[in-house]
Design a protein around this motif. Structure first.
Motif, PDB file in Angstrom:
ATOM      1  N   ALA A 250     -35.272 -17.734 -12.826  1.00 21.50           N
ATOM      2  CA  ALA A 250     -34.569 -18.418 -13.921  1.00 21.50           C
ATOM      3  C   ALA A 250     -33.519 -19.378 -13.361  1.00 21.50           C
ATOM      4  N   THR A 251     -32.816 -18.921 -12.303  1.00 20.28           N
ATOM      5  CA  THR A 251     -31.794 -19.810 -11.731  1.00 20.28           C
ATOM      6  C   THR A 251     -32.448 -21.071 -11.167  1.00 20.28           C
ATOM      7  N   ALA A 252     -33.543 -20.880 -10.420  1.00 18.96           N
ATOM      8  CA  ALA A 252     -34.216 -22.042  -9.829  1.00 18.96           C
ATOM      9  C   ALA A 252     -34.663 -22.998 -10.939  1.00 18.96           C
ATOM     10  N   ARG A 253     -35.248 -22.431 -11.987  1.00 16.40           N
ATOM     11  CA  ARG A 253     -35.719 -23.270 -13.094  1.00 16.40           C
ATOM     12  C   ARG A 253     -34.546 -24.029 -13.726  1.00 16.40           C
ATOM     13  N   ASN A 254     -33.432 -23.331 -13.952  1.00 15.11           N
ATOM     14  CA  ASN A 254     -32.285 -24.003 -14.565  1.00 15.11           C
ATOM     15  C   ASN A 254     -31.746 -25.128 -13.689  1.00 15.11           C
ATOM     16  N   VAL A 255     -31.663 -24.863 -12.382  1.00 18.52           N
ATOM     17  CA  VAL A 255     -31.137 -25.899 -11.489  1.00 18.52           C
ATOM     18  C   VAL A 255     -32.047 -27.130 -11.545  1.00 18.52           C
ATOM     19  N   VAL A 256     -33.346 -26.879 -11.493  1.00 16.49           N
ATOM     20  CA  VAL A 256     -34.286 -28.003 -11.501  1.00 16.49           C
ATOM     21  C   VAL A 256     -34.199 -28.780 -12.821  1.00 16.49           C
ATOM     22  N   ILE A 257     -34.152 -28.043 -13.933  1.00 20.13           N
ATOM     23  CA  ILE A 257     -34.101 -28.728 -15.234  1.00 20.13           C
ATOM     24  C   ILE A 257     -32.791 -29.519 -15.377  1.00 20.13           C
ATOM     25  N   LEU A 258     -31.676 -28.891 -15.029  1.00 19.18           N
ATOM     26  CA  LEU A 258     -30.398 -29.587 -15.188  1.00 19.18           C
ATOM     27  C   LEU A 258     -30.314 -30.814 -14.281  1.00 19.18           C
ATOM     28  N   ASP A 259     -30.792 -30.658 -13.058  1.00 19.56           N
ATOM     29  CA  ASP A 259     -30.741 -31.789 -12.125  1.00 19.56           C
ATOM     30  C   ASP A 259     -31.587 -32.955 -12.655  1.00 19.56           C
ATOM     31  N   THR A 260     -32.765 -32.619 -13.183  1.00 20.01           N
ATOM     32  CA  THR A 260     -33.664 -33.663 -13.671  1.00 20.01           C
ATOM     33  C   THR A 260     -33.090 -34.324 -14.928  1.00 20.01           C
ATOM     34  N   LEU A 261     -32.580 -33.484 -15.835  1.00 18.58           N
ATOM     35  CA  LEU A 261     -31.960 -34.036 -17.048  1.00 18.58           C
ATOM     36  C   LEU A 261     -30.837 -34.999 -16.677  1.00 18.58           C
ATOM     37  N   PHE A 262     -30.055 -34.550 -15.730  1.00 14.50           N
ATOM     38  CA  PHE A 262     -28.919 -35.360 -15.298  1.00 14.50           C
ATOM     39  C   PHE A 262     -29.377 -36.730 -14.813  1.00 14.50           C
ATOM     40  N   ALA A 263     -30.405 -36.699 -13.977  1.00 16.32           N
ATOM     41  CA  ALA A 263     -30.904 -37.974 -13.436  1.00 16.32           C
ATOM     42  C   ALA A 263     -31.409 -38.874 -14.563  1.00 16.32           C
ATOM     43  N   ILE A 264     -32.114 -38.275 -15.519  1.00 17.67           N
ATOM     44  CA  ILE A 264     -32.685 -39.096 -16.593  1.00 17.67           C
ATOM     45  C   ILE A 264     -31.582 -39.680 -17.487  1.00 17.67           C
ATOM     46  N   VAL A 265     -30.586 -38.855 -17.817  1.00 18.65           N
ATOM     47  CA  VAL A 265     -29.512 -39.382 -18.673  1.00 18.65           C
ATOM     48  C   VAL A 265     -28.724 -40.479 -17.929  1.00 18.65           C
ATOM     49  N   VAL A 266     -28.534 -40.304 -16.627  1.00 21.90           N
ATOM     50  CA  VAL A 266     -27.873 -41.363 -15.850  1.00 21.90           C
ATOM     51  C   VAL A 266     -28.704 -42.642 -15.934  1.00 21.90           C
ATOM     52  N   ALA A 267     -30.016 -42.498 -15.785  1.00 19.95           N
ATOM     53  CA  ALA A 267     -30.877 -43.683 -15.822  1.00 19.95           C
ATOM     54  C   ALA A 267     -30.818 -44.347 -17.203  1.00 19.95           C
ATOM     55  N   VAL A 268     -30.742 -43.531 -18.253  1.00 17.76           N
ATOM     56  CA  VAL A 268     -30.618 -44.097 -19.610  1.00 17.76           C
ATOM     57  C   VAL A 268     -29.338 -44.935 -19.679  1.00 17.76           C
ATOM     58  N   ALA A 269     -28.232 -44.334 -19.201  1.00 20.83           N
ATOM     59  CA  ALA A 269     -26.951 -45.049 -19.258  1.00 20.83           C
ATOM     60  C   ALA A 269     -27.027 -46.354 -18.469  1.00 20.83           C
ATOM     61  N   ILE A 270     -27.593 -46.271 -17.279  1.00 24.68           N
ATOM     62  CA  ILE A 270     -27.583 -47.452 -16.411  1.00 24.68           C
ATOM     63  C   ILE A 270     -28.576 -48.523 -16.884  1.00 24.68           C
ATOM     64  N   PHE A 271     -29.807 -48.127 -17.171  1.00 29.43           N
ATOM     65  CA  PHE A 271     -30.794 -49.144 -17.574  1.00 29.43           C
ATOM     66  C   PHE A 271     -30.443 -49.762 -18.927  1.00 29.43           C
ATOM     67  N   GLY A 272     -29.885 -48.933 -19.829  1.00 28.51           N
ATOM     68  CA  GLY A 272     -29.466 -49.482 -21.123  1.00 28.51           C
ATOM     69  C   GLY A 272     -28.483 -50.622 -20.898  1.00 28.51           C
ATOM     70  N   ALA A 273     -27.469 -50.349 -20.082  1.00 29.97           N
ATOM     71  CA  ALA A 273     -26.427 -51.349 -19.862  1.00 29.97           C
ATOM     72  C   ALA A 273     -26.949 -52.555 -19.082  1.00 29.97           C
ATOM     73  N   VAL A 274     -27.773 -52.298 -18.094  1.00 33.64           N
ATOM     74  CA  VAL A 274     -28.278 -53.398 -17.258  1.00 33.64           C
ATOM     75  C   VAL A 274     -29.140 -54.354 -18.088  1.00 33.64           C
ATOM     76  N   TYR A 275     -30.016 -53.791 -18.918  1.00 30.23           N
ATOM     77  CA  TYR A 275     -30.858 -54.654 -19.756  1.00 30.23           C
ATOM     78  C   TYR A 275     -30.035 -55.362 -20.810  1.00 30.23           C
ATOM     79  N   ALA A 276     -28.982 -54.675 -21.301  1.00 28.90           N
ATOM     80  CA  ALA A 276     -28.169 -55.283 -22.356  1.00 28.90           C
ATOM     81  C   ALA A 276     -27.551 -56.599 -21.897  1.00 28.90           C
ATOM     82  N   ILE A 277     -27.222 -56.703 -20.621  1.00 25.00           N
ATOM     83  CA  ILE A 277     -26.652 -57.987 -20.200  1.00 25.00           C
ATOM     84  C   ILE A 277     -27.694 -58.848 -19.489  1.00 25.00           C
ATOM     85  N   GLY A 278     -28.952 -58.466 -19.672  1.00 30.84           N
ATOM     86  CA  GLY A 278     -30.027 -59.330 -19.177  1.00 30.84           C
ATOM     87  C   GLY A 278     -30.184 -59.349 -17.669  1.00 30.84           C
ATOM     88  N   MET A 279     -29.847 -58.241 -16.999  1.00 28.78           N
ATOM     89  CA  MET A 279     -30.067 -58.211 -15.548  1.00 28.78           C
ATOM     90  C   MET A 279     -31.296 -57.367 -15.222  1.00 28.78           C
TER      91      MET A 279
END
Ligand code: ILE
Length: 448
Positions: A250-279
């Motif tokens: 369960a711990t391994a699964r949680n670490v993997v899920i949280l790490d992956t979620l984190f990466a995806i939400v970071v990418a949402v934040a970054i790509f959203g902003a980058v595309y918003a200013i046309g870069m």
């Protein structure tokens, strides 16, 4: 003296998440996803995390839990013969090498955070952040100064040991990170044009799958981001109590899920902003140091606040990872040389800082002409560890737990309750993971 242990199961999990979530998620994942075409890369990456990342992290936890020692000691104690101990020393070497340049990059992050606090980055005129970045990392004293500051903070925290240093800081920092990140991503999504970024990230362009380099990058990223092949999860597993019992799957699964979620939400934040200013998102390693600040600077007033929050987020995430990297050699020094934690922390902190100096000076600074195999020092250490040491380290882990131990020991240590999942684990550990790792090693060595 009794060996240190985690205070609680949650504390252990948060420390493992703290190690996993780092520059790999915020700096590396978005730019690699950007370079390899977005959605298609994300998909392959998710598969790699599930079929390689998950069994390897569980195997590393098991080695530590069974050995109850540092990475070297746990190999020695649990392996059927002495040769395996090389795996422990490799892990110590790898984490030591990585932390030396990881701390340099963490220093750049701190420089940006203070730059925004003092008002200097937001004054850079539009299009000028690249120059600012190159001047920063190419200077002589600036990167060294921040390297020393970062290492002093790491040493300060590790000095207090497992419970009061690593566990406590993870308990405070991880929830804080999640809050800042969710606010940033939410804001990013409200920007005009952000949706285009989401389709880049979530709608795969299947033609990208034809590029073999994409698969290498995806496997490499899953090792890096989950802190695998560097002895961290072995060392952290070594602080688990055998008495209180731990639900490792369960711990391994949680670490993997949280790490992956984190990466995806970071990418949402970054790509959203980058595309918003046309870069464009395919700018490589400069994405968070050049493209994002351009975005922040265009946001006028609120930009500064978001910039400070963002760089603080990156700093904290990087710090908890750097702590875990340094802990591998510190715990090895404590056990191998029988010295106190305080002494080991100070000595290793100093050694890591010294090794960090050539990396700090290699990015346009005085040592930029000093090349090893055609690469500046930092890039050389990064490539050496990433392309060779991590997969070799991971391979030794799966071979030891999958083949070196008896089947019974493998399953008992991992603590499975469901026989179907246990069988799946054995198949991944014994066949799939080693085969895939050997393929990427061969491609790295013989060129793809
Ligand atoms: N897993 C962390 C990261 O993604 C570190 C990797 C420990 C070296 O940044």
């Amino acid at each position: 003296m009794a060996r240190e242990q985690w205070g609680t199961k949650v504390g252990f999990m948060l420390a493992a998440v703290g190690s996993a979530v780092g520059l790999g998620n915020i700096w590396r994942f978005p730019y690699i996803t950007g370079e390899y075409g977005g959605g298609a890369f994300l998909l392959v990456y998710l598969v790699c995390v599930a079929i390689i990342g998950l069994p390897v992290i569980l195997a590393e936890f098991s080695i530590g839990k069974r050995g109850q020692l540092d990475a070297v000691g746990s190999y020695r104690k649990t392996a059927p013969s002495k040769v395996w101990v090389a795996g422990g020393w490799l892990a110590v070497t790898t984490s030591f090498l990585i932390v030396s340049f990881y701390a340099v990059i963490t220093g750049w992050v701190l420089h940006y955070m203070f730059g925004y606090l003092m008002g200097s980055v937001q004054q850079v005129e539009s299009g000028g952040v690249e120059g600012y970045f190159l001047d920063t990392i190419g200077a002589t004293w600036t990167p060294i100064f921040w390297l020393v500051v970062v290492m002093a903070i790491i040493v300060g925290i590790l000095y207090f040991g497992v419970q009061k240093g690593i566990e406590l800081s993870s308990k405070i920092f991880m929830p804080l990170l999640a809050i800042i990140l969710v606010i940033l991503a939410g804001y990013s999504l409200t920007l005009d044009g952000a949706l285009e970024g989401m389709s880049f990230l979530f709608i795969p362009d299947w033609s990208a799958l034809a590029d073999p380099a994409l698969y290498l990058a995806a496997i490499g990223q899953s090792f890096f981001t989950l802190s695998l092949g560097m002895g961290i999860m072995i060392t952290y597993g070594g602080y688990l109590s055998r008495q209180t019992g731990t639900n490792l799957p369960a711990t391994a699964r949680n670490v993997v899920i949280l790490d992956t979620l984190f990466a995806i939400v970071v990418a949402v934040a970054i790509f959203g902003a980058v595309y918003a200013i046309g870069m464009e998102p395919s700018q490589g390693p400069a994405l968070i140091f050049v493209v994002l600040p351009e975005v922040f600077n265009q946001m006028a007033g609120a930009g500064t606040i978001f910039a400070i929050a963002f760089f603080f987020l990156v700093f904290i995430a990087a710090l908890t990872s750097a702590i875990s990297l340094a802990e591998v050699s510190i715990s090895a020094a404590i056990e191998r040389f029988k010295i106190s934690r305080q002494k080991a922390t100070l000595i290793l902190g100093a050694l890591i800082t010294v090794l960090g100096v050539p990396s700090a000076l290699s990015q346009g600074g005085p040592l930029s002409e000093f090349l090893i195999f055609g690469l500046p020092f930092l890039d050389f250490v990064d490539t050496l560890t990433d392309s060779y040491f991590l997969p070799i380290g991971g391979l030794i882990v799966v071979l030891l737990v999958g083949w070196g131990w008896t089947k019974r020991a493998t399953l008992d240590e991992a603590d499975f309750r469901n026989p179907m999942i246990a069988t799946l684990y054995l198949i991944l550990l014994r066949f799939i993971a080693p085969a895939m790792i050997i393929i990427i090693l061969a491609l790295n060595i013989f060129g793809s």
